[in-house]
Design a protein around this motif. Structure first.
Motif, PDB file in Angstrom:
ATOM      1  N   LYS A  87      22.010  83.334 -12.326  1.00  0.00           N
ATOM      2  CA  LYS A  87      20.695  83.959 -12.435  1.00  0.00           C
ATOM      3  C   LYS A  87      20.798  85.129 -13.406  1.00  0.00           C
ATOM      4  N   ILE A  88      20.002  85.085 -14.454  1.00  0.00           N
ATOM      5  CA  ILE A  88      20.073  86.091 -15.517  1.00  0.00           C
ATOM      6  C   ILE A  88      19.041  87.185 -15.276  1.00  0.00           C
ATOM      7  N   ILE A  89      19.521  88.400 -15.086  1.00  0.00           N
ATOM      8  CA  ILE A  89      18.624  89.539 -14.872  1.00  0.00           C
ATOM      9  C   ILE A  89      18.691  90.513 -16.050  1.00  0.00           C
ATOM     10  N   TRP A  90      19.905  90.818 -16.499  1.00  0.00           N
ATOM     11  CA  TRP A  90      20.111  91.818 -17.542  1.00  0.00           C
ATOM     12  C   TRP A  90      20.847  91.210 -18.734  1.00  0.00           C
ATOM     13  N   PRO A  91      20.722  91.823 -19.910  1.00  0.00           N
ATOM     14  CA  PRO A  91      21.500  91.355 -21.069  1.00  0.00           C
ATOM     15  C   PRO A  91      22.998  91.307 -20.787  1.00  0.00           C
ATOM     16  N   GLU A  92      23.469  92.230 -19.958  1.00  0.00           N
ATOM     17  CA  GLU A  92      24.891  92.246 -19.609  1.00  0.00           C
ATOM     18  C   GLU A  92      25.304  90.965 -18.886  1.00  0.00           C
ATOM     19  N   ASP A  93      24.366  90.371 -18.114  1.00  0.00           N
ATOM     20  CA  ASP A  93      24.652  89.103 -17.443  1.00  0.00           C
ATOM     21  C   ASP A  93      24.924  88.010 -18.466  1.00  0.00           C
ATOM     22  N   VAL A  94      24.150  88.029 -19.554  1.00  0.00           N
ATOM     23  CA  VAL A  94      24.332  87.043 -20.621  1.00  0.00           C
ATOM     24  C   VAL A  94      25.701  87.231 -21.264  1.00  0.00           C
ATOM     25  N   PHE A  95      26.038  88.476 -21.570  1.00  0.00           N
ATOM     26  CA  PHE A  95      27.333  88.767 -22.197  1.00  0.00           C
ATOM     27  C   PHE A  95      28.477  88.307 -21.312  1.00  0.00           C
ATOM     28  N   ASN A  96      28.404  88.622 -20.013  1.00  0.00           N
ATOM     29  CA  ASN A  96      29.465  88.224 -19.092  1.00  0.00           C
ATOM     30  C   ASN A  96      29.564  86.707 -18.957  1.00  0.00           C
ATOM     31  N   LEU A  97      28.430  86.032 -19.054  1.00  0.00           N
ATOM     32  CA  LEU A  97      28.398  84.582 -18.931  1.00  0.00           C
ATOM     33  C   LEU A  97      29.074  83.890 -20.108  1.00  0.00           C
ATOM     34  N   VAL A  98      28.814  84.374 -21.320  1.00  0.00           N
ATOM     35  CA  VAL A  98      29.254  83.633 -22.512  1.00  0.00           C
ATOM     36  C   VAL A  98      30.435  84.257 -23.245  1.00  0.00           C
ATOM     37  N   HIS A  99      30.872  85.432 -22.834  1.00  0.00           N
ATOM     38  CA  HIS A  99      31.900  86.138 -23.593  1.00  0.00           C
ATOM     39  C   HIS A  99      33.168  85.311 -23.766  1.00  0.00           C
ATOM     40  N   ALA A 100      33.582  84.614 -22.707  1.00  0.00           N
ATOM     41  CA  ALA A 100      34.816  83.807 -22.791  1.00  0.00           C
ATOM     42  C   ALA A 100      34.679  82.717 -23.843  1.00  0.00           C
ATOM     43  N   TYR A 101      33.473  82.170 -23.987  1.00  0.00           N
ATOM     44  CA  TYR A 101      33.261  81.122 -24.986  1.00  0.00           C
ATOM     45  C   TYR A 101      33.348  81.674 -26.405  1.00  0.00           C
ATOM     46  N   PHE A 102      32.711  82.801 -26.640  1.00  0.00           N
ATOM     47  CA  PHE A 102      32.629  83.344 -27.993  1.00  0.00           C
ATOM     48  C   PHE A 102      33.881  84.108 -28.425  1.00  0.00           C
ATOM     49  N   GLN A 103      34.738  84.430 -27.494  1.00  0.00           N
ATOM     50  CA  GLN A 103      35.916  85.240 -27.808  1.00  0.00           C
ATOM     51  C   GLN A 103      36.796  84.571 -28.853  1.00  0.00           C
ATOM     52  N   ASN A 104      37.093  85.321 -29.907  1.00  0.00           N
ATOM     53  CA  ASN A 104      38.022  84.904 -30.975  1.00  0.00           C
ATOM     54  C   ASN A 104      37.505  83.801 -31.889  1.00  0.00           C
ATOM     55  N   LEU A 105      36.209  83.478 -31.823  1.00  0.00           N
ATOM     56  CA  LEU A 105      35.657  82.501 -32.766  1.00  0.00           C
ATOM     57  C   LEU A 105      35.642  83.100 -34.177  1.00  0.00           C
ATOM     58  N   THR A 106      35.945  82.283 -35.152  1.00  0.00           N
ATOM     59  CA  THR A 106      35.945  82.746 -36.548  1.00  0.00           C
ATOM     60  C   THR A 106      34.718  82.256 -37.308  1.00  0.00           C
ATOM     61  N   GLN A 107      33.855  81.486 -36.630  1.00  0.00           N
ATOM     62  CA  GLN A 107      32.607  81.022 -37.222  1.00  0.00           C
ATOM     63  C   GLN A 107      31.446  81.463 -36.342  1.00  0.00           C
ATOM     64  N   GLU A 108      30.272  81.554 -36.953  1.00  0.00           N
ATOM     65  CA  GLU A 108      29.080  81.857 -36.168  1.00  0.00           C
ATOM     66  C   GLU A 108      28.667  80.623 -35.372  1.00  0.00           C
ATOM     67  N   HIS A 109      28.427  80.826 -34.079  1.00  0.00           N
ATOM     68  CA  HIS A 109      27.921  79.767 -33.209  1.00  0.00           C
ATOM     69  C   HIS A 109      26.584  80.226 -32.623  1.00  0.00           C
ATOM     70  N   PHE A 110      25.630  79.316 -32.566  1.00  0.00           N
ATOM     71  CA  PHE A 110      24.305  79.641 -32.005  1.00  0.00           C
ATOM     72  C   PHE A 110      24.135  78.859 -30.710  1.00  0.00           C
ATOM     73  N   TYR A 111      23.886  79.605 -29.640  1.00  0.00           N
ATOM     74  CA  TYR A 111      23.875  79.056 -28.292  1.00  0.00           C
ATOM     75  C   TYR A 111      22.505  79.288 -27.665  1.00  0.00           C
ATOM     76  N   LEU A 112      22.088  78.366 -26.815  1.00  0.00           N
ATOM     77  CA  LEU A 112      20.789  78.470 -26.165  1.00  0.00           C
ATOM     78  C   LEU A 112      20.961  78.390 -24.652  1.00  0.00           C
ATOM     79  N   LEU A 113      20.356  79.335 -23.934  1.00  0.00           N
ATOM     80  CA  LEU A 113      20.299  79.292 -22.475  1.00  0.00           C
ATOM     81  C   LEU A 113      18.868  78.975 -22.063  1.00  0.00           C
TER      82      LEU A 113
END
Length: 206
Positions: A87-113
């Motif tokens: 359940k997404i309430i705050w922007p921080e929830d989004v960051f915590n949800l996806v941070h592991a996915y985006f960590q160390n990527l060398t290309q831009e990725h566009f994700y949709l929730l």
């Protein structure tokens, strides 16, 4: 088995994955060299095919074993976050949800929730992969996904491989374009989050 995995050192844990060393160094020394080479186990998530192959004693088999274990660890973290931040309430929830996915990527990725009326996550989708500084997106793709999954609330996310989460003019313009297109179909763009190295920027909430 008697004392548990928590009793093992970092070297010993990695040595179990490697199984064997080389003629010049045993498996514990090889494990230590790998850990030292990347500045500690906290940086092993940054390893690549090329960087591992520079270490003498690491061939294709060991390389695949290490990267497979790291990918499993990453996926476990992503799934744990999905359950914790369903359940997404705050922007921080989004960051915590996806941070592991985006960590160390060398290309831009566009994700949709895609969310329902109660802000619960019903679908997530990687839409686009770009270069280290450019990304082409099509709002029609987002609208299609939202309609297919019957979602009336959407959060867009993309990363800046440079590590700087500040939005560019292009980021601001595309956010307004997405927002206006969604509004015509009674779909709310809740936010557009930009992920940096260890931070994020919320375009709509900021």
């Amino acid at each position: 088995m008697k004392y548990g995995f928590e009793s093992l050192t970092d070297n010993e844990l990695l040595a179990i994955i490697l199984r064997t060393g080389t003629r010049e160094k045993n498996v514990l020394l090889l494990a230590q060299e790998i850990i030292n080479n990347f500045g500690g186990i906290e940086n092993l998530s940054k390893v690549t095919f090329k960087s591992l192959l520079t270490i003498k004693g690491i061939g294709t088999s060991k390389l695949l074993e290490i990267l497979s274990c790291l990918e499993l660890a990453k996926r476990i973290k992503i799934i744990q976050n999905q359950k914790k931040y369903s359940k997404i309430i705050w922007p921080e929830d989004v960051f915590n949800l996806v941070h592991a996915y985006f960590q160390n990527l060398t290309q831009e990725h566009f994700y949709l929730l895609l969310l329902n009326n109660q802000n619960k996550l019903i679908h997530q989708n990687l839409l686009y992969k770009g270069t280290n500084d450019t990304l082409k997106i099509d709002v029609k793709d987002m609208l299609h996904l939202a309609l297919v999954h019957k979602s009336n609330k959407v959060i867009c996310i993309h990363n800046h491989p440079s590590g700087d989460s500040e939005p560019s003019l292009s980021d601001l313009h595309i956010t307004e374009e997405i927002k206006s297109n969604f509004k015509m179909l009674n779909i709310t763009l809740l936010d557009h989050i930009i992920i940096g190295r260890e931070n994020y920027y919320s375009i709509i909430s900021t």
